[in-house]
Design a protein around this motif. Structure first.
Motif, PDB file in Angstrom:
ATOM      1  N   ARG A 240      50.846  27.866  53.931  1.00 33.69           N
ATOM      2  CA  ARG A 240      52.044  28.314  54.208  1.00 33.69           C
ATOM      3  C   ARG A 240      51.834  30.053  54.578  1.00 33.69           C
ATOM      4  NH1 ARG A 240      55.940  27.183  48.982  1.00 33.69           N
ATOM      5  NH2 ARG A 240      55.863  24.860  49.268  1.00 33.69           N
ATOM      6  N   VAL A 241      52.792  30.655  54.984  1.00 32.86           N
ATOM      7  CA  VAL A 241      52.569  32.085  55.449  1.00 32.86           C
ATOM      8  C   VAL A 241      51.947  32.714  54.199  1.00 32.86           C
ATOM      9  CG1 VAL A 241      53.951  33.909  55.918  1.00 32.86           C
ATOM     10  CG2 VAL A 241      54.700  32.027  57.071  1.00 32.86           C
ATOM     11  N   ARG A 242      51.168  33.800  54.636  1.00 36.20           N
ATOM     12  CA  ARG A 242      50.284  34.371  53.554  1.00 36.20           C
ATOM     13  C   ARG A 242      49.284  33.887  52.814  1.00 36.20           C
ATOM     14  NH1 ARG A 242      55.347  36.548  53.537  1.00 36.20           N
ATOM     15  NH2 ARG A 242      55.813  35.542  51.584  1.00 36.20           N
ATOM     16  N   TYR A 243      49.203  32.312  53.175  1.00 37.60           N
ATOM     17  CA  TYR A 243      48.055  31.549  52.763  1.00 37.60           C
ATOM     18  C   TYR A 243      46.714  31.995  53.521  1.00 37.60           C
ATOM     19  CZ  TYR A 243      50.437  28.774  49.044  1.00 37.60           C
ATOM     20  OH  TYR A 243      51.197  28.235  48.068  1.00 37.60           O
ATOM     21  N   SER A 244      45.495  31.952  52.642  1.00 33.63           N
ATOM     22  CA  SER A 244      44.328  32.147  53.339  1.00 33.63           C
ATOM     23  C   SER A 244      43.355  30.828  53.288  1.00 33.63           C
ATOM     24  CB  SER A 244      43.772  33.478  53.067  1.00 33.63           C
ATOM     25  OG  SER A 244      44.081  34.319  53.319  1.00 33.63           O
ATOM     26  N   ILE A 245      42.432  30.536  54.281  1.00 35.15           N
ATOM     27  CA  ILE A 245      41.539  29.699  54.125  1.00 35.15           C
ATOM     28  C   ILE A 245      40.112  30.406  54.160  1.00 35.15           C
ATOM     29  CG2 ILE A 245      40.416  27.692  55.231  1.00 35.15           C
ATOM     30  CD1 ILE A 245      43.072  26.784  56.475  1.00 35.15           C
ATOM     31  N   PHE A 246      39.510  30.038  53.252  1.00 37.10           N
ATOM     32  CA  PHE A 246      38.109  30.637  53.173  1.00 37.10           C
ATOM     33  C   PHE A 246      36.989  29.555  53.400  1.00 37.10           C
ATOM     34  CE2 PHE A 246      40.548  33.707  50.694  1.00 37.10           C
ATOM     35  CZ  PHE A 246      40.087  35.127  51.181  1.00 37.10           C
ATOM     36  N   ILE A 247      36.195  29.959  54.170  1.00 40.49           N
ATOM     37  CA  ILE A 247      35.144  28.853  54.413  1.00 40.49           C
ATOM     38  C   ILE A 247      33.607  29.751  54.226  1.00 40.49           C
ATOM     39  CG2 ILE A 247      34.027  27.452  56.249  1.00 40.49           C
ATOM     40  CD1 ILE A 247      36.654  27.483  57.568  1.00 40.49           C
ATOM     41  N   LYS A 248      32.975  29.259  53.261  1.00 41.62           N
ATOM     42  CA  LYS A 248      31.723  29.995  52.825  1.00 41.62           C
ATOM     43  C   LYS A 248      30.403  29.035  53.326  1.00 41.62           C
ATOM     44  CE  LYS A 248      34.345  32.040  49.197  1.00 41.62           C
ATOM     45  NZ  LYS A 248      34.197  32.012  47.688  1.00 41.62           N
ATOM     46  N   ILE A 317      40.726  32.638  57.372  1.00 40.44           N
ATOM     47  CA  ILE A 317      41.838  32.712  58.282  1.00 40.44           C
ATOM     48  C   ILE A 317      42.965  32.818  57.536  1.00 40.44           C
ATOM     49  CG2 ILE A 317      42.874  31.114  59.922  1.00 40.44           C
ATOM     50  CD1 ILE A 317      40.148  29.379  59.957  1.00 40.44           C
ATOM     51  N   VAL A 318      43.695  33.840  57.923  1.00 36.06           N
ATOM     52  CA  VAL A 318      44.933  34.172  57.210  1.00 36.06           C
ATOM     53  C   VAL A 318      46.217  33.700  57.965  1.00 36.06           C
ATOM     54  CG1 VAL A 318      46.305  36.034  56.141  1.00 36.06           C
ATOM     55  CG2 VAL A 318      43.856  36.179  56.207  1.00 36.06           C
ATOM     56  N   ARG A 319      47.182  33.022  57.381  1.00 37.29           N
ATOM     57  CA  ARG A 319      48.359  32.640  58.566  1.00 37.29           C
ATOM     58  C   ARG A 319      49.501  33.914  58.082  1.00 37.29           C
ATOM     59  NH1 ARG A 319      52.845  27.723  57.543  1.00 37.29           N
ATOM     60  NH2 ARG A 319      54.225  28.725  59.047  1.00 37.29           N
ATOM     61  N   LYS A 320      49.796  34.529  59.265  1.00 41.76           N
ATOM     62  CA  LYS A 320      50.817  35.384  59.290  1.00 41.76           C
ATOM     63  C   LYS A 320      51.942  34.784  59.844  1.00 41.76           C
ATOM     64  CE  LYS A 320      48.320  38.981  57.777  1.00 41.76           C
ATOM     65  NZ  LYS A 320      48.626  39.701  56.695  1.00 41.76           N
ATOM     66  N   LEU A 321      53.052  35.753  59.969  1.00 39.93           N
ATOM     67  CA  LEU A 321      54.367  35.232  60.340  1.00 39.93           C
ATOM     68  C   LEU A 321      54.408  34.732  62.079  1.00 39.93           C
ATOM     69  CD1 LEU A 321      56.884  37.862  59.198  1.00 39.93           C
ATOM     70  CD2 LEU A 321      56.679  35.425  58.642  1.00 39.93           C
ATOM     71  N   THR A 347      44.842  19.579  58.190  1.00 37.12           N
ATOM     72  CA  THR A 347      43.550  19.108  58.366  1.00 37.12           C
ATOM     73  C   THR A 347      42.533  20.298  58.744  1.00 37.12           C
ATOM     74  OG1 THR A 347      43.678  16.699  58.961  1.00 37.12           O
ATOM     75  CG2 THR A 347      41.501  17.653  59.114  1.00 37.12           C
ATOM     76  N   ILE A 348      41.564  20.709  57.761  1.00 32.81           N
ATOM     77  CA  ILE A 348      40.617  21.406  58.367  1.00 32.81           C
ATOM     78  C   ILE A 348      39.363  20.636  58.739  1.00 32.81           C
ATOM     79  CG2 ILE A 348      39.261  23.425  57.547  1.00 32.81           C
ATOM     80  CD1 ILE A 348      41.122  23.929  55.268  1.00 32.81           C
ATOM     81  N   ILE A 359      35.102  25.312  50.516  1.00 30.61           N
ATOM     82  CA  ILE A 359      36.133  25.709  51.315  1.00 30.61           C
ATOM     83  C   ILE A 359      37.261  26.219  50.153  1.00 30.61           C
ATOM     84  CG2 ILE A 359      38.162  25.151  52.768  1.00 30.61           C
ATOM     85  CD1 ILE A 359      36.145  23.263  54.245  1.00 30.61           C
ATOM     86  N   GLU A 360      37.915  26.961  50.342  1.00 31.45           N
ATOM     87  CA  GLU A 360      39.123  27.427  49.438  1.00 31.45           C
ATOM     88  C   GLU A 360      40.339  27.721  50.352  1.00 31.45           C
ATOM     89  OE1 GLU A 360      36.259  29.930  46.204  1.00 31.45           O
ATOM     90  OE2 GLU A 360      37.808  30.833  47.175  1.00 31.45           O
ATOM     91  N   ILE A 361      41.412  27.178  49.571  1.00 28.05           N
ATOM     92  CA  ILE A 361      42.970  27.539  50.404  1.00 28.05           C
ATOM     93  C   ILE A 361      43.622  28.336  48.973  1.00 28.05           C
ATOM     94  CG2 ILE A 361      44.811  26.919  51.084  1.00 28.05           C
ATOM     95  CD1 ILE A 361      43.578  24.204  51.998  1.00 28.05           C
ATOM     96  N   VAL A 362      43.902  29.556  49.342  1.00 27.93           N
ATOM     97  CA  VAL A 362      44.357  30.531  48.258  1.00 27.93           C
ATOM     98  C   VAL A 362      45.882  31.250  48.852  1.00 27.93           C
ATOM     99  CG1 VAL A 362      42.156  30.814  47.147  1.00 27.93           C
ATOM    100  CG2 VAL A 362      43.151  32.435  49.057  1.00 27.93           C
ATOM    101  N   SER A 363      46.683  31.562  48.030  1.00 30.92           N
ATOM    102  CA  SER A 363      47.557  32.444  48.359  1.00 30.92           C
ATOM    103  C   SER A 363      47.650  33.613  48.172  1.00 30.92           C
ATOM    104  CB  SER A 363      49.071  31.847  47.469  1.00 30.92           C
ATOM    105  OG  SER A 363      48.801  31.957  46.444  1.00 30.92           O
ATOM    106  N   ASP A 364      48.585  34.582  48.865  1.00 32.26           N
ATOM    107  CA  ASP A 364      48.340  36.132  48.831  1.00 32.26           C
ATOM    108  C   ASP A 364      48.668  36.390  47.480  1.00 32.26           C
ATOM    109  OD1 ASP A 364      48.251  38.610  49.225  1.00 32.26           O
ATOM    110  OD2 ASP A 364      49.600  38.635  50.703  1.00 32.26           O
TER     111      ASP A 364
END
Length: 364
Positions: A240-248, A317-321, A347-348, A359-364
């Motif tokens: 969703r909007v304001r969610y971020s995907i972190f790839i380490k 990677i941050v999803r903005k509006l 899918t990532i 890989i992490e998917i987190v909300s703001d």
């Protein structure tokens, strides 16, 4: 097995006859004139878009290889495609023969893999309008453009050092067919994808025959990482909007490229909608510019960020509006406006010259 020893070709027990003729794969072609097929059928459906052939068999211990043919039954025995699997040399080649003349072998593949004698192997060959597509153990590795019309292809053969051959042909809607058990695809069911140390896959854990693509046992002994290519899948609308995907991860030595896609579907055919594609190309900085020689990663012609081999990195990677914002080690390196709705992302996809730690998917 068959191999070249002091100019002599030694054949495995499943073969018969005289020596095969010379060819462009270092004399390793299996000619049907000289080799008794281990499997053959003339009960072929018309080769058309979506027809899939799945071939499963066990590569014989100490075997050199085997071949798969789609053949006409005309006087010249034209071959629309021959897939030659040279197990000991870790090569899967594609070629065609028309009017008794072989073309140029194609041996490049889109993914790395490790073939293992004595283990089961699964190949899937898909017919499309413009090409054959070849998958190994559930992962696409090559596209082979048609070199002749597919009319009158009447014979399908498997010959060489392979046993327990099973072939299934059917029309499919999605390619490739992913294995039921694989370390390369993870389904994300919770609100985030986070792993503890006990959940991360180690090199020694990967003993599944259908996961031997890019894992090189012992190369990074004791280090924990995820197998490549890697797919993290989830329900559309989850990111969703304001969610971020972190790839380490960590950059390998002598890196060439890294691809990260946010897409709709883990398939290759039909081509999935790709909402965001990041293509990292590692290049050497020209010493004439007065800089020390080092590896840089180029995300686009306008953005270059230093990322030397062996270095750890964190990509966010941050999803903005209205767009995606891409951060590399907390530095903003790219903004990408939406051309396809990000609501479709499920899918990532990650593949390239890195060790993928998490890989992490987190909300703001």
């Amino acid at each position: 097995m068959f191999s070249i020893i002091n100019g002599t070709v030694k054949l495995c027990d499943t073969l018969k006859g005289n020596l095969p003729p010379k060819n462009s794969i270092d004399e390793f072609y299996l000619e049907e004139t000289y080799v008794k097929p281990v499997y053959e059928t003339d009960e072929l459906r018309h080769l058309s878009e979506g027809l899939s052939f799945t071939i499963t068999g066990k590569a014989l211990p100490k075997a050199e290889g085997f071949a798969i043919d789609f053949r006409r039954e005309n006087l010249e025995k034209d071959i629309a495609i021959r897939v030659t699997v040279l197990v000991n040399r870790n090569i899967i080649a594609r070629n065609s023969r028309k009017s008794l003349v072989w073309g140029v072998d194609e041996i490049d593949t889109e993914l790395e893999f490790k073939l293992q004698p004595g283990k089961y192997i699964q190949l899937q060959i898909l017919v499309t309008e413009k090409a054959f597509m070849v998958a190994l153990n559930g992962f696409h590795i090559a596209t082979y453009a048609h070199r002749m019309a597919l009319d009158n292809i009447e014979k399908f053969l498997v010959h060489g050092c392979i046993a327990n051959v099973n072939v299934k042909q059917k029309f499919v809607d999605v390619y490739p067919h992913s294995p039921d058990k694989t370390l390369h695809i993870e389904r994300v069911s919770a609100r985030s994808l986070e792993r503890g140390d006990d959940d991360v896959i180690t090199v020694d854990d990967d003993d599944d025959v259908f996961d031997t693509l890019t894992i090189h046992p012992g190369e990074f002994e004791g280090e924990k990482y995820l197998p490549l290519p890697y797919y993290a899948t989830f329900n559309a609308g989850f990111f969703r909007v304001r969610y971020s995907i972190f790839i380490k991860g960590r950059v390998r030595g002598r890196p060439k490229q890294l691809t990260i896609n946010l897409q709709a579907g883990a398939r290759v055919w039909p081509p999935p909608p790709i909402i965001l594609s990041l293509q990292f190309i590692f290049e050497k900085i020209d010493e004439s510019e007065g800089l020390n020689r080092q590896d840089d990663v180029v995300i686009s012609p306008k953005v270059t960020t230093n990322l030397p081999p062996g270095s750890n990195f964190e990509l966010e990677i941050v999803r903005k509006l209205k767009d995606f914002e891409v951060f590399l080690n907390e530095k903003l390196v790219k903004k990408c406006g939406y051309t396809i709705s990000p609501k479709l992302i499920d899918t990532i996809y990650v593949y390239g010259d890195i060790k993928l730690f998490d890989i992490e998917i987190v909300s703001d």
